[in-house]
Design a protein around this motif. Structure first.
Motif, PDB file in Angstrom:
ATOM      1  N   ASP A  33       0.830  -1.204   0.000  1.00 38.71           N
ATOM      2  CA  ASP A  33       0.000   0.000   0.000  1.00 38.71           C
ATOM      3  C   ASP A  33       0.865   1.254   0.000  1.00 38.71           C
ATOM      4  OD1 ASP A  33      -2.671   1.344   0.324  1.00 38.71           O
ATOM      5  OD2 ASP A  33      -1.739   2.017   2.188  1.00 38.71           O
ATOM      6  N   ASN A  36       2.356   1.581  -3.529  1.00 38.62           N
ATOM      7  CA  ASN A  36       1.339   2.002  -4.496  1.00 38.62           C
ATOM      8  C   ASN A  36       0.947   3.459  -4.299  1.00 38.62           C
ATOM      9  OD1 ASN A  36       1.294  -0.495  -5.704  1.00 38.62           O
ATOM     10  ND2 ASN A  36      -0.461  -1.235  -4.532  1.00 38.62           N
ATOM     11  N   THR A  37       0.815   3.878  -3.046  1.00 39.46           N
ATOM     12  CA  THR A  37       0.463   5.270  -2.759  1.00 39.46           C
ATOM     13  C   THR A  37       1.535   6.214  -3.274  1.00 39.46           C
ATOM     14  OG1 THR A  37      -0.814   4.660  -0.793  1.00 39.46           O
ATOM     15  CG2 THR A  37      -0.041   6.937  -0.936  1.00 39.46           C
ATOM     16  N   GLU A  39       3.711   5.668  -5.716  1.00 37.58           N
ATOM     17  CA  GLU A  39       3.773   5.668  -7.184  1.00 37.58           C
ATOM     18  C   GLU A  39       2.547   6.339  -7.798  1.00 37.58           C
ATOM     19  OE1 GLU A  39       4.764   1.871  -8.865  1.00 37.58           O
ATOM     20  OE2 GLU A  39       6.872   2.175  -8.317  1.00 37.58           O
ATOM     21  N   GLU A  40       1.396   6.173  -7.207  1.00 36.72           N
ATOM     22  CA  GLU A  40       0.199   6.837  -7.725  1.00 36.72           C
ATOM     23  C   GLU A  40       0.295   8.355  -7.548  1.00 36.72           C
ATOM     24  OE1 GLU A  40      -2.865   4.910  -5.575  1.00 36.72           O
ATOM     25  OE2 GLU A  40      -2.903   3.115  -6.856  1.00 36.72           O
ATOM     26  N   LEU A 230       3.754   2.192 -11.724  1.00 34.94           N
ATOM     27  CA  LEU A 230       2.419   2.760 -11.894  1.00 34.94           C
ATOM     28  C   LEU A 230       2.457   4.129 -12.555  1.00 34.94           C
ATOM     29  CD1 LEU A 230       0.762   1.801  -8.463  1.00 34.94           C
ATOM     30  CD2 LEU A 230       0.746   0.538 -10.632  1.00 34.94           C
TER      31      LEU A 230
END
Length: 353
Positions: A33, A36-37, A39-40, A230
Motif C-alpha cells: 500500500d 502504491n500510494t 507511485e500513484e 504505476l
C-alpha cells in the motif's frame, strides 16, 4: 542522451530492474500500500506537469512547477522511510553510498542552475539600463542605450562553464539508475523502487533545464522506465511531449526555448536598429515608444519568472541538504555502521559544508 544524427541512448542497460522485485519478496499489505500510494502520487504529479498547450514548453512557470514537484517527491521519500519504519541502522552500506553520492551530484547541479539564473538576471540589469536611457531626454540617450544593449547581447550570448560541469554530473547520475540488489529486506526493496522513481523524475527535470539554459537539445535524455511502475505511462507521455517540443524548436533555429527570454530577445531585435539609426520622424518616435513599452513588460515578466524559479531551485537545494544532514546526524548515534561507510559520511559530509 539522444542526438539527431546518432542512435537514441537510453538508460536501462541492465534490463528491467523490477522483473523480480516483488516475486518472492514477501511484501506485507502495508508495504504494498505504501509503495502504491507513492507511485500513484508520482503519476498524478507527472500528469499535472504535462503542459496544456505547446506554448508552455518551456515557460518559466512550467519550470517552477516542475521543480516544485521535484521537491515534493523528494520529501515523499522521507515520509516513506518513516512509514516503513526503516531506521538508519538497517540501511545497507551500498544504499548509503549511492544516496550520498547521488545527493552530492544533485547539489552540484543546483549550483550550476543557480549560476545560470544569476547570469540571466545580470542581463536584465543591462536591459533595464537601456530602457531607462531611452525614456530620458538626454542628448546621449541612444548612445548610452546602444552600449547597454550591447552589454545585454554579450551577457545573454555568453556560455556558462558551470553548465558543462552539470552535463557530466548528469551523465554520471544517469548511470546509477539501476537498483542495488537487496536480499532479505522487503522494506529495502520498496525504498529502492521508490527512489528509482525519484531519480527518473530528477533526471528528466534536470535534463529539460539543461536544454533550456544551454540553448541546445543535444543533452536531452530519453529515459525508458519499466511498465510495471504505476507512473510509467504518465512519465513517458510527459517526456515525449516536452522533449519533442524542445527538439522541434531548436531544429528551427530558435535562440532559446525559454518563452520569456524569447519574447525579450524578439523585442531587443526590434529596438536595436532604431537605437543605431536614431529617430527621424514622429512615426518612428511613436514606434520606439511602443517597442520600449512592450519590452519593459516582457523584461519584467522574465525577471519576475527568474526570481521565482531561483527560489524553487534554492528550495530544492535545501531539501537535498537537509536530507543529507538528517542522515549524517543519525549516523553519529549508530554504532553498527561499517568503517568504510563512516569514511564516506565524514568526507562527503564535510564537502558540502
Amino acid at each position: 542522451m539522444s542526438r539527431p544524427q546518432d542512435p537514441q541512448w537510453t538508460f536501462l542497460p541492465f534490463g528491467n530492474p523490477f522483473r523480480m522485485i516483488l516475486k518472492g519478496s514477501n511484501l506485507s499489505p502495508k508495504q504494498l500500500d505504501l509503495l502504491n500510494t507513492f507511485e500513484e502520487t508520482l503519476a498524478g504529479r507527472l500528469r499535472k506537469l504535462k503542459p496544456a498547450d505547446r506554448e508552455d514548453v518551456l515557460s518559466l512557470s512550467w519550470m517552477r512547477n516542475s521543480m516544485e514537484s521535484l521537491c515534493e517527491t523528494h520529501a515523499d521519500i522521507k515520509i516513506l522511510i518513516t512509514a516503513l519504519e526503516l531506521p538508519v541502522r538497517d540501511w545497507d552500506d551500498k544504499w548509503i553510498d549511492v544516496y550520498l553520492g547521488n545527493t552530492m551530484k544533485l547539489l552540484d547541479i543546483c549550483i550550476a542552475f543557480s549560476s545560470e539564473i544569476s547570469r540571466l538576471k545580470q542581463g536584465h540589469l543591462f536591459l533595464h539600463c537601456a530602457l531607462h536611457d531611452l525614456n530620458s531626454s538626454s542628448s546621449k540617450q541612444f548612445m548610452d542605450a546602444r552600449s547597454s544593449l550591447d552589454g545585454w547581447k554579450q551577457r545573454i550570448g555568453s556560455k556558462n562553464p558551470r553548465l558543462d560541469e552539470c552535463f557530466s554530473v548528469m551523465d554520471s547520475l544517469a548511470k546509477t539508475l539501476d537498483i542495488p540488489k537487496i536480499k532479505n529486506s522487503p522494506k529495502g526493496k520498496v525504498l529502492m523502487r521508490a527512489m528509482y522513481g525519484v531519480k527518473v523524475l530528477t533526471l528528466f527535470v534536470c535534463s529539460t533545464f539543461a536544454a533550456a539554459f544551454s540553448g541546445s537539445a543535444k543533452k536531452l535524455m530519453d529515459l525508458q522506465v519499466p511498465e510495471i511502475c504505476l507512473w510509467a505511462e504518465a512519465f513517458t507521455d510527459l517526456q515525449i511531449f516536452v522533449n519533442t517540443e524542445i527538439r522541434n524548436a531548436y531544429s528551427k533555429g530558435a535562440f532559446t526555448v525559454l518563452k520569456e527570454l524569447e519574447a525579450v530577445d524578439a523585442g531587443v531585435k526590434k529596438l536595436y536598429p532604431i537605437v543605431q539609426e536614431g529617430v527621424k520622424g514622429s512615426a518612428e518616435a511613436e514606434a520606439l515608444k511602443n517597442i520600449v513599452s512592450d519590452l519593459e513588460k516582457s523584461d519584467e515578466k522574465l525577471n519576475e519568472g527568474l526570481n521565482l524559479l531561483a527560489k524553487e531551485v534554492d528550495g530544492f537545494f535545501k531539501v537535498i541538504l537537509t536530507g543529507r544532514d538528517a542522515l549524517l546526524c543519525n549516523f553519529r548515534f549508530v554504532g553498527n555502521v561499517s568503517d568504510e561507510v563512516r569514511t564516506i559520511v565524514n568526507v562527503r559530509g564535510q564537502a558540502v559544508r
